[in-house]
Write an enzyme that holds these catalytic residues in place. Sequence first.
Site, mmCIF file in Angstrom:
data_model
loop_
_atom_site.group_PDB
_atom_site.id
_atom_site.type_symbol
_atom_site.label_atom_id
_atom_site.label_comp_id
_atom_site.label_asym_id
_atom_site.label_seq_id
_atom_site.Cartn_x
_atom_site.Cartn_y
_atom_site.Cartn_z
ATOM 1 N N ARG A 1 27.494 -2.247 81.185
ATOM 2 C CA ARG A 1 28.897 -1.844 81.401
ATOM 3 C C ARG A 1 29.679 -2.889 82.200
ATOM 4 O O ARG A 1 30.904 -2.823 82.264
ATOM 5 C CB ARG A 1 28.963 -0.509 82.149
ATOM 6 C CG ARG A 1 28.569 0.682 81.292
ATOM 7 C CD ARG A 1 28.833 1.980 82.028
ATOM 8 N NE ARG A 1 28.360 3.124 81.277
ATOM 9 C CZ ARG A 1 29.030 3.729 80.318
ATOM 10 N NH1 ARG A 1 30.227 3.287 79.985
ATOM 11 N NH2 ARG A 1 28.530 4.772 79.687
ATOM 12 N N ARG B 1 44.702 15.610 71.987
ATOM 13 C CA ARG B 1 43.969 16.882 71.935
ATOM 14 C C ARG B 1 44.693 17.969 72.735
ATOM 15 O O ARG B 1 45.090 17.759 73.873
ATOM 16 C CB ARG B 1 42.549 16.702 72.478
ATOM 17 C CG ARG B 1 41.731 17.986 72.382
ATOM 18 C CD ARG B 1 40.255 17.724 72.438
ATOM 19 N NE ARG B 1 39.849 17.053 73.665
ATOM 20 C CZ ARG B 1 38.577 16.815 73.979
ATOM 21 N NH1 ARG B 1 37.619 17.146 73.143
ATOM 22 N NH2 ARG B 1 38.273 16.208 75.105
ATOM 23 N N LYS C 1 32.049 4.625 68.457
ATOM 24 C CA LYS C 1 30.779 3.963 68.768
ATOM 25 C C LYS C 1 29.588 4.915 68.619
ATOM 26 O O LYS C 1 28.565 4.563 68.049
ATOM 27 C CB LYS C 1 30.856 3.397 70.196
ATOM 28 C CG LYS C 1 29.670 2.582 70.636
ATOM 29 C CD LYS C 1 30.006 1.797 71.901
ATOM 30 C CE LYS C 1 30.340 2.691 73.076
ATOM 31 N NZ LYS C 1 29.138 3.239 73.737
ATOM 32 N N ARG D 1 43.660 19.145 78.818
ATOM 33 C CA ARG D 1 42.794 18.875 79.959
ATOM 34 C C ARG D 1 43.289 17.598 80.644
ATOM 35 O O ARG D 1 43.885 16.737 79.989
ATOM 36 C CB ARG D 1 41.344 18.659 79.500
ATOM 37 C CG ARG D 1 40.714 19.873 78.857
ATOM 38 C CD ARG D 1 39.247 19.644 78.559
ATOM 39 N NE ARG D 1 38.947 18.242 78.228
ATOM 40 C CZ ARG D 1 37.746 17.797 77.887
ATOM 41 N NH1 ARG D 1 36.734 18.630 77.829
ATOM 42 N NH2 ARG D 1 37.529 16.530 77.591
ATOM 43 N N ARG E 1 41.749 4.952 81.691
ATOM 44 C CA ARG E 1 40.356 4.810 81.260
ATOM 45 C C ARG E 1 40.203 3.632 80.302
ATOM 46 O O ARG E 1 39.259 2.847 80.406
ATOM 47 C CB ARG E 1 39.888 6.112 80.601
ATOM 48 C CG ARG E 1 38.384 6.199 80.433
ATOM 49 C CD ARG E 1 37.928 7.631 80.282
ATOM 50 N NE ARG E 1 37.787 8.014 78.899
ATOM 51 C CZ ARG E 1 38.413 9.023 78.309
ATOM 52 N NH1 ARG E 1 39.272 9.761 78.994
ATOM 53 N NH2 ARG E 1 38.215 9.312 77.047
#
Length: 213
Positions: A89, A128, A13, A157, A168
């Site tokens: 949102r 990642r 996005k 992480r 998420r």
Amino acid sequence: MNLLIMGLPGAGKGTQAAKIVENFQVAHISTGDMFRAAMANQTEMGQLAKSYIDKGELVPDQVTNGIVKERLAQADIREAGFLLDGYPRTIEQAHALDETLKELGLSLDGVINIQVDPACLLERLSGRIIHKETGETFHKVFNPPAGDYNEADYYQREDDKPETVKRRLDVNIAQGQPIIEHYRAQGLVHDIEGNQDIKDVFAAIQTVLTNLK
């Protein structure tokens, strides 16, 4: 041209928003930028937002909506139009935006919805890895370290771990679906296949926006 861009985390996005702004010369209105500008300019809503942020609290919808309204009321919006990025949102914020636009005599021309299969996004976002010694960043699938690397030399992480990423994505899907349906009912949504080359994604967006002009 007044636009809204939507898409799940990792759908590209941000990249496409930058291209739209560059090619169609609309004002880019992202939530983060809006908050920083409102606080720096010490607007009424900016100071109110700062009072919550300084206490480590979430900024209430009422304040966020007020900051959006302040920004949309500025002169450059009537001249150039806007691209809203990161707002609304929630469905409550979408209803508030409807009211704000009505009060300001503005209307949305289109909602760009970048669609990517959540399973692909999970792979994209949770791959990642970071080298413990050098801090170099790699991706298990798209940019792996050279040769047969030792996984013990790398770490992830917390934000990048699959279970965190999935949570998420689930939250974003649950929040975003009613918003998409809200705008789809108004005939404003243009679905864009996001799981293709960046240039091809933008070419599809460009076709939609050129027809809207």
